[in-house]
Motif scaffolding. Structure first.
Motif, PDB file in Angstrom:
ATOM      1  N   ASP A  66       0.880  -1.143  -0.004  1.00  0.00           N
ATOM      2  CA  ASP A  66       0.054  -0.110  -0.008  1.00  0.00           C
ATOM      3  C   ASP A  66       1.063   1.128  -0.081  1.00  0.00           C
ATOM      4  O   ASP A  66       1.970   1.064   0.743  1.00  0.00           O
ATOM      5  CB  ASP A  66      -1.056  -0.112   1.258  1.00  0.00           C
ATOM      6  CG  ASP A  66      -1.673  -1.243   1.459  1.00  0.00           C
ATOM      7  OD1 ASP A  66      -2.051  -1.546   0.107  1.00  0.00           O
ATOM      8  OD2 ASP A  66      -2.188  -1.311   2.528  1.00  0.00           O
ATOM      9  N   GLY A  67       0.668   2.396  -0.792  1.00  0.00           N
ATOM     10  CA  GLY A  67       1.344   3.625  -0.719  1.00  0.00           C
ATOM     11  C   GLY A  67       0.753   4.557  -1.385  1.00  0.00           C
ATOM     12  O   GLY A  67      -0.383   4.395  -1.913  1.00  0.00           O
ATOM     13  N   ASP A  68       1.205   5.896  -1.272  1.00  0.00           N
ATOM     14  CA  ASP A  68       0.710   6.837  -1.865  1.00  0.00           C
ATOM     15  C   ASP A  68       0.953   6.970  -3.337  1.00  0.00           C
ATOM     16  O   ASP A  68       1.555   6.168  -4.049  1.00  0.00           O
ATOM     17  CB  ASP A  68       1.395   8.225  -1.364  1.00  0.00           C
ATOM     18  CG  ASP A  68       1.450   8.417  -0.034  1.00  0.00           C
ATOM     19  OD1 ASP A  68       0.500   7.969   0.674  1.00  0.00           O
ATOM     20  OD2 ASP A  68       2.300   8.936   0.639  1.00  0.00           O
ATOM     21  N   SER A  69       0.406   7.826  -4.246  1.00  0.00           N
ATOM     22  CA  SER A  69       0.633   7.812  -5.658  1.00  0.00           C
ATOM     23  C   SER A  69       1.855   8.017  -6.077  1.00  0.00           C
ATOM     24  O   SER A  69       2.202   8.001  -7.234  1.00  0.00           O
ATOM     25  CB  SER A  69      -0.528   9.100  -6.148  1.00  0.00           C
ATOM     26  OG  SER A  69      -0.281  10.158  -5.697  1.00  0.00           O
ATOM     27  N   THR A  70       2.678   8.766  -5.247  1.00  0.00           N
ATOM     28  CA  THR A  70       4.172   8.721  -5.415  1.00  0.00           C
ATOM     29  C   THR A  70       5.113   7.874  -5.096  1.00  0.00           C
ATOM     30  O   THR A  70       6.053   7.810  -5.777  1.00  0.00           O
ATOM     31  CB  THR A  70       4.749  10.159  -4.783  1.00  0.00           C
ATOM     32  OG1 THR A  70       4.614  10.150  -3.244  1.00  0.00           O
ATOM     33  CG2 THR A  70       3.831  11.813  -5.142  1.00  0.00           C
ATOM     34  N   THR A  71       4.741   6.796  -4.506  1.00  0.00           N
ATOM     35  CA  THR A  71       5.482   6.012  -4.012  1.00  0.00           C
ATOM     36  C   THR A  71       6.103   4.915  -5.231  1.00  0.00           C
ATOM     37  O   THR A  71       7.188   4.703  -5.170  1.00  0.00           O
ATOM     38  CB  THR A  71       4.817   4.808  -3.146  1.00  0.00           C
ATOM     39  OG1 THR A  71       4.286   5.880  -1.812  1.00  0.00           O
ATOM     40  CG2 THR A  71       5.675   3.793  -2.569  1.00  0.00           C
ATOM     41  N   PRO A  72       5.288   4.579  -6.097  1.00  0.00           N
ATOM     42  CA  PRO A  72       5.820   3.785  -7.196  1.00  0.00           C
ATOM     43  C   PRO A  72       6.994   4.399  -8.149  1.00  0.00           C
ATOM     44  O   PRO A  72       7.749   3.808  -8.582  1.00  0.00           O
ATOM     45  CB  PRO A  72       4.453   3.337  -8.260  1.00  0.00           C
ATOM     46  CG  PRO A  72       3.388   3.586  -7.089  1.00  0.00           C
ATOM     47  CD  PRO A  72       3.862   4.657  -6.212  1.00  0.00           C
ATOM     48  N   ASN A  73       6.498   5.681  -8.379  1.00  0.00           N
ATOM     49  CA  ASN A  73       7.547   6.734  -8.949  1.00  0.00           C
ATOM     50  C   ASN A  73       8.986   6.449  -8.360  1.00  0.00           C
ATOM     51  O   ASN A  73       9.999   6.404  -9.144  1.00  0.00           O
ATOM     52  CB  ASN A  73       7.137   8.057  -9.315  1.00  0.00           C
ATOM     53  CG  ASN A  73       6.087   8.005 -10.506  1.00  0.00           C
ATOM     54  OD1 ASN A  73       5.800   6.963 -11.110  1.00  0.00           O
ATOM     55  ND2 ASN A  73       5.182   9.026 -10.372  1.00  0.00           N
ATOM     56  N   GLU A  74       8.908   6.769  -7.156  1.00  0.00           N
ATOM     57  CA  GLU A  74      10.155   6.914  -6.565  1.00  0.00           C
ATOM     58  C   GLU A  74      10.898   5.463  -6.151  1.00  0.00           C
ATOM     59  O   GLU A  74      11.916   5.280  -6.293  1.00  0.00           O
ATOM     60  CB  GLU A  74       9.919   7.307  -4.986  1.00  0.00           C
ATOM     61  CG  GLU A  74       9.528   8.892  -4.705  1.00  0.00           C
ATOM     62  CD  GLU A  74      10.544   9.628  -5.023  1.00  0.00           C
ATOM     63  OE1 GLU A  74      11.792   9.211  -4.896  1.00  0.00           O
ATOM     64  OE2 GLU A  74      10.370  10.890  -5.337  1.00  0.00           O
ATOM     65  N   LEU A  75       9.816   4.531  -6.176  1.00  0.00           N
ATOM     66  CA  LEU A  75      10.561   2.990  -5.945  1.00  0.00           C
ATOM     67  C   LEU A  75      11.182   2.710  -7.425  1.00  0.00           C
ATOM     68  O   LEU A  75      12.242   2.268  -7.313  1.00  0.00           O
ATOM     69  CB  LEU A  75       9.317   2.180  -5.637  1.00  0.00           C
ATOM     70  CG  LEU A  75       9.593   0.691  -5.517  1.00  0.00           C
ATOM     71  CD1 LEU A  75      10.599   0.497  -4.233  1.00  0.00           C
ATOM     72  CD2 LEU A  75       8.358  -0.017  -5.230  1.00  0.00           C
ATOM     73  N   GLU A  76      10.630   2.993  -8.405  1.00  0.00           N
ATOM     74  CA  GLU A  76      11.065   2.494  -9.805  1.00  0.00           C
ATOM     75  C   GLU A  76      12.474   3.298 -10.185  1.00  0.00           C
ATOM     76  O   GLU A  76      13.254   2.562 -10.678  1.00  0.00           O
ATOM     77  CB  GLU A  76      10.077   2.796 -10.986  1.00  0.00           C
ATOM     78  CG  GLU A  76       8.905   1.674 -10.905  1.00  0.00           C
ATOM     79  CD  GLU A  76       7.769   2.048 -11.678  1.00  0.00           C
ATOM     80  OE1 GLU A  76       8.087   2.940 -12.940  1.00  0.00           O
ATOM     81  OE2 GLU A  76       6.852   1.375 -12.106  1.00  0.00           O
ATOM     82  N   ALA A  77      12.600   4.630  -9.659  1.00  0.00           N
ATOM     83  CA  ALA A  77      13.664   5.228  -9.936  1.00  0.00           C
ATOM     84  C   ALA A  77      14.860   4.626  -9.289  1.00  0.00           C
ATOM     85  O   ALA A  77      15.987   4.538  -9.801  1.00  0.00           O
ATOM     86  CB  ALA A  77      13.386   6.712  -9.375  1.00  0.00           C
ATOM     87  N   HIS A  78      14.722   4.017  -8.184  1.00  0.00           N
ATOM     88  CA  HIS A  78      15.882   3.246  -7.307  1.00  0.00           C
ATOM     89  C   HIS A  78      15.979   1.831  -7.869  1.00  0.00           C
ATOM     90  O   HIS A  78      16.980   1.376  -7.814  1.00  0.00           O
ATOM     91  CB  HIS A  78      15.471   3.423  -5.744  1.00  0.00           C
ATOM     92  CG  HIS A  78      15.710   4.724  -5.388  1.00  0.00           C
ATOM     93  ND1 HIS A  78      14.956   5.593  -5.341  1.00  0.00           N
ATOM     94  CD2 HIS A  78      16.796   5.140  -4.582  1.00  0.00           C
ATOM     95  CE1 HIS A  78      15.372   6.745  -4.896  1.00  0.00           C
ATOM     96  NE2 HIS A  78      16.560   6.489  -4.442  1.00  0.00           N
TER      97      HIS A  78
END
Length: 95
Positions: A66-78
């Protein structure tokens, strides 16, 4: 909070400790960027649909979080720059 599923394919040449460390790092990224891991499903070694980086197999992991709408973008960047990760895909689950 939205529900997401992250699929990760790791290099088949990794040792068990290296795979565990990579998965620990990925779940750490999820919690660091405001998410909460709900389930980690390890499928083990599977044959790839096509050869990637001269490999025919990879270790598959499915992580639900579960996460905010920004979590996937930050996660994919790493995850994108992690050496052991061959492929990844993060999708939002339908309610």
């Amino acid at each position: 909070m939205n529900k997401y599923e992250l699929t990760v394919v790791l290099n088949v040449k990794l040792e068990d400790e290296e795979r565990a460390a990579a998965m620990e790092k990925i779940t750490g990224y999820i919690t660091r960027f405001g998410g909460a891991v709900t389930n980690v499903d390890e499928w083990g070694k599977k044959r790839l649909a096509y050869e990637i980086q001269k490999m025919k197999e990879g270790f598959y992991y499915f992580i639900k979080f579960d996460g905010d709408s920004t979590t996937p973008n930050e996660l994919e960047a790493h995850i994108r720059i992690m050496e052991p990760v061959i492929r990844y895909l993060c999708v939002r689950q339908e309610a």
